[in-house]
Design a protein around this motif. Structure first.
Motif, mmCIF file in Angstrom:
data_model
loop_
_atom_site.group_PDB
_atom_site.id
_atom_site.type_symbol
_atom_site.label_atom_id
_atom_site.label_comp_id
_atom_site.label_asym_id
_atom_site.label_seq_id
_atom_site.Cartn_x
_atom_site.Cartn_y
_atom_site.Cartn_z
ATOM 1 N N TRP A 24 0.832 -1.200 0.000
ATOM 2 C CA TRP A 24 0.000 0.000 0.000
ATOM 3 C C TRP A 24 0.872 1.256 0.000
ATOM 4 N N ARG A 27 2.311 1.834 -3.443
ATOM 5 C CA ARG A 27 1.293 2.371 -4.371
ATOM 6 C C ARG A 27 1.003 3.829 -4.057
ATOM 7 N N ARG A 28 0.934 4.146 -2.770
ATOM 8 C CA ARG A 28 0.676 5.530 -2.369
ATOM 9 C C ARG A 28 1.801 6.441 -2.857
ATOM 10 N N ASP A 29 3.035 5.997 -2.679
ATOM 11 C CA ASP A 29 4.174 6.794 -3.122
ATOM 12 C C ASP A 29 4.173 6.969 -4.638
ATOM 13 N N LEU A 31 1.537 6.901 -6.578
ATOM 14 C CA LEU A 31 0.434 7.813 -6.887
ATOM 15 C C LEU A 31 0.851 9.261 -6.626
ATOM 16 N N ARG A 32 1.536 9.504 -5.525
ATOM 17 C CA ARG A 32 2.001 10.871 -5.231
ATOM 18 C C ARG A 32 2.954 11.377 -6.305
ATOM 19 N N GLU A 33 3.821 10.496 -6.796
ATOM 20 C CA GLU A 33 4.767 10.894 -7.847
ATOM 21 C C GLU A 33 4.017 11.280 -9.120
ATOM 22 N N VAL A 34 3.040 10.473 -9.511
ATOM 23 C CA VAL A 34 2.239 10.791 -10.704
ATOM 24 C C VAL A 34 1.479 12.090 -10.488
ATOM 25 N N GLU A 35 0.894 12.239 -9.308
ATOM 26 C CA GLU A 35 0.158 13.462 -8.993
ATOM 27 C C GLU A 35 1.073 14.682 -9.071
#
Length: 81
Positions: A24, A27-29, A31-35
């Motif tokens: 998790w 995945r969170r990290d 997602l933050r990079e893409v964001e």
């Protein structure tokens, strides 16, 4: 992992295993990079405005699906920053 709910013997509490927690977090990290990449062209003010608008939209959507607490999910995400 599943364990009995001490408050309600009929239900089970599900908790993530260490491997699940790590997955998790990965995945969170990601997602933050893409964001961050998507929001890079925006100023800090614009980025904050977009996040506020999306948060308001998520809370509005909550009204159409009361089984999913999107507002709580958004608040948790904000507190993790």
């Amino acid at each position: 992992m599943r364990r009995p709910d001490p408050a309600d013997r009929r239900s089970r509490l599900i908790t993530a295993t260490p491997a699940g927690r790590m997955a998790w977090e990965d995945r969170r990290d990601a997602l933050r990079e893409v964001e961050n990449q998507l929001l890079a062209p925006l100023s800090a003010t614009e980025s904050a405005g977009l996040r506020a608008a999306l948060r308001a939209l998520a809370c509005r959507v909550q009204q159409s699906d009361p089984m999913t607490d999107l507002c709580a999910a958004v608040r948790e995400g904000d507190s993790a920053r």
